[in-house]
Design an enzyme around this catalytic site. Structure first.
Site, PDB file in Angstrom:
ATOM      1  N   GLY A 166     -12.456 -10.921  10.432  1.00 35.50           N
ATOM      2  CA  GLY A 166     -13.474  -9.650  10.633  1.00 35.50           C
ATOM      3  C   GLY A 166     -13.464  -8.833  11.926  1.00 35.50           C
ATOM      4  N   ARG A 197     -13.552  -1.425  -2.718  1.00 39.16           N
ATOM      5  CA  ARG A 197     -13.441  -1.008  -1.214  1.00 39.16           C
ATOM      6  C   ARG A 197     -14.519  -1.812  -0.594  1.00 39.16           C
ATOM      7  NH1 ARG A 197     -13.381   5.640  -1.395  1.00 39.16           N
ATOM      8  NH2 ARG A 197     -14.261   5.109  -3.146  1.00 39.16           N
ATOM      9  N   VAL A 198     -14.425  -2.000   0.781  1.00 39.06           N
ATOM     10  CA  VAL A 198     -15.497  -3.086   1.557  1.00 39.06           C
ATOM     11  C   VAL A 198     -17.026  -2.591   1.281  1.00 39.06           C
ATOM     12  CG1 VAL A 198     -15.281  -1.658   3.666  1.00 39.06           C
ATOM     13  CG2 VAL A 198     -15.745  -4.463   3.646  1.00 39.06           C
ATOM     14  N   ASP A 241      -3.089  -4.714   5.980  1.00 40.66           N
ATOM     15  CA  ASP A 241      -4.616  -4.177   6.212  1.00 40.66           C
ATOM     16  C   ASP A 241      -4.412  -3.686   7.613  1.00 40.66           C
ATOM     17  OD1 ASP A 241      -7.169  -4.005   5.842  1.00 40.66           O
ATOM     18  OD2 ASP A 241      -7.750  -5.932   6.723  1.00 40.66           O
ATOM     19  N   PRO A 242      -4.850  -2.595   8.028  1.00 34.62           N
ATOM     20  CA  PRO A 242      -4.762  -1.891   9.217  1.00 34.62           C
ATOM     21  C   PRO A 242      -5.802  -2.641  10.299  1.00 34.62           C
ATOM     22  CG  PRO A 242      -4.966  -0.160   7.448  1.00 34.62           C
ATOM     23  CD  PRO A 242      -5.063  -1.323   6.907  1.00 34.62           C
ATOM     24  N   TYR A 269       0.563   4.496  -2.542  1.00 34.91           N
ATOM     25  CA  TYR A 269      -0.659   5.388  -1.943  1.00 34.91           C
ATOM     26  C   TYR A 269      -0.481   6.188  -0.789  1.00 34.91           C
ATOM     27  CZ  TYR A 269      -5.362   7.228  -1.181  1.00 34.91           C
ATOM     28  OH  TYR A 269      -6.417   7.887  -0.634  1.00 34.91           O
ATOM     29  N   ASP A 270      -0.062   5.344   0.269  1.00 32.10           N
ATOM     30  CA  ASP A 270       0.130   5.926   1.598  1.00 32.10           C
ATOM     31  C   ASP A 270       1.201   7.122   1.605  1.00 32.10           C
ATOM     32  OD1 ASP A 270      -1.695   3.946   2.089  1.00 32.10           O
ATOM     33  OD2 ASP A 270      -0.207   3.095   3.602  1.00 32.10           O
ATOM     34  N   ARG A 283       0.818  -1.257  -0.058  1.00 31.54           N
ATOM     35  CA  ARG A 283       0.169   0.089   0.038  1.00 31.54           C
ATOM     36  C   ARG A 283       0.802   1.106   0.136  1.00 31.54           C
ATOM     37  NH1 ARG A 283      -5.150  -1.442   2.427  1.00 31.54           N
ATOM     38  NH2 ARG A 283      -5.625   0.410   3.111  1.00 31.54           N
TER      39      ARG A 283
END
Length: 220
Positions: free
Chosen positions: A122, A101-102, A188-189, A60-61, A57
């Protein structure tokens, strides 16, 4: 990733250069991604983040972080009135079904009676903001004088797990879908929630649209 890094950073520079020439006010749409996988919770604007600069990522970050550095430089050196918003997980009507996106994923899966694919178990959290609330914050921020050079978080303070989001989608949309579990993506944060104290104090802004209400509008 190369195009993302270049368009975000050089695109920002071009806008700031034009603003310096034309004495224009600029809204820099930054992102909660500048915080990376945060070690401070909730995230406040003074936190410098925990970004993996060699991760998937990173383009982008890091390009968004560079955009913010450019914004500060143009404000200091060219007196550009630039206001930075760190946006947290916004959603709403007319997102692309293949956005990635989710919420578009879950809503599209539910509409088509497909399995709702939750990454990992999750338990990772996010804070979802309806687009109308976001745009209202933008307008308030840009129309108020005396905020040049400022940075604010804009997002919901209601932190939920991705599993809870999937369950809310199932409760909101008439569907035969069931929840299934897939692998967790790299970098993934784990947690995301903004501290919006500055937006509250500077603008008197708070989000107003509930997640269930926003999901219903998005699905429609």
């Amino acid at each position: 990733p190369i195009e993302i890094a270049m368009s975000t950073s050089f695109g920002t520079k071009n806008v700031l250069e034009l603003a310096a020439e034309t004495d224009s006010r600029v809204l820099l749409a930054s992102t909660s991604e500048v915080y990376g996988d945060p070690e401070i919770h909730p995230q406040r604007e003074s936190y410098n983040g925990n970004v993996n600069i060699r991760g998937l990522r990173a383009s982008y970050d890091e390009s968004k972080r560079l955009s913010e550095a450019l914004a500060v430089a143009y404000h200091r050196n060219h007196d550009v009135d630039v206001r930075t918003v760190r946006i947290f997980n916004t959603y709403g009507p007319r997102m692309r079904p293949d956005d990635g996106r989710v919420i578009p994923n879950f809503v599209t899966q539910a509409i088509n009676d497909q399995p709702i694919t939750v990454h990992g178990d999750g338990s990772q959290t996010r804070s979802f903001t309806y687009v109308d609330d976001l745009i209202r914050a933008f307008r308030m921020y840009m129309l108020k004088d005396g905020l040049n050079g400022e940075v604010i978080n804009v997002g919901s303070q209601k932190e939920i797990t991705i599993l809870e989001l999937a369950e809310t989608v199932l409760d909101t949309i008439e569907t035969d879908s069931q929840i299934t579990y897939v692998g967790r993506p790299e970098d993934d944060p784990e947690r995301r929630q903004p501290d919006i104290t500055r937006a509250q104090e500077l603008l008197g802004w708070n989000p107003e649209i509930s997640l269930s209400e926003g999901l219903a509008e998005t699905a429609e």
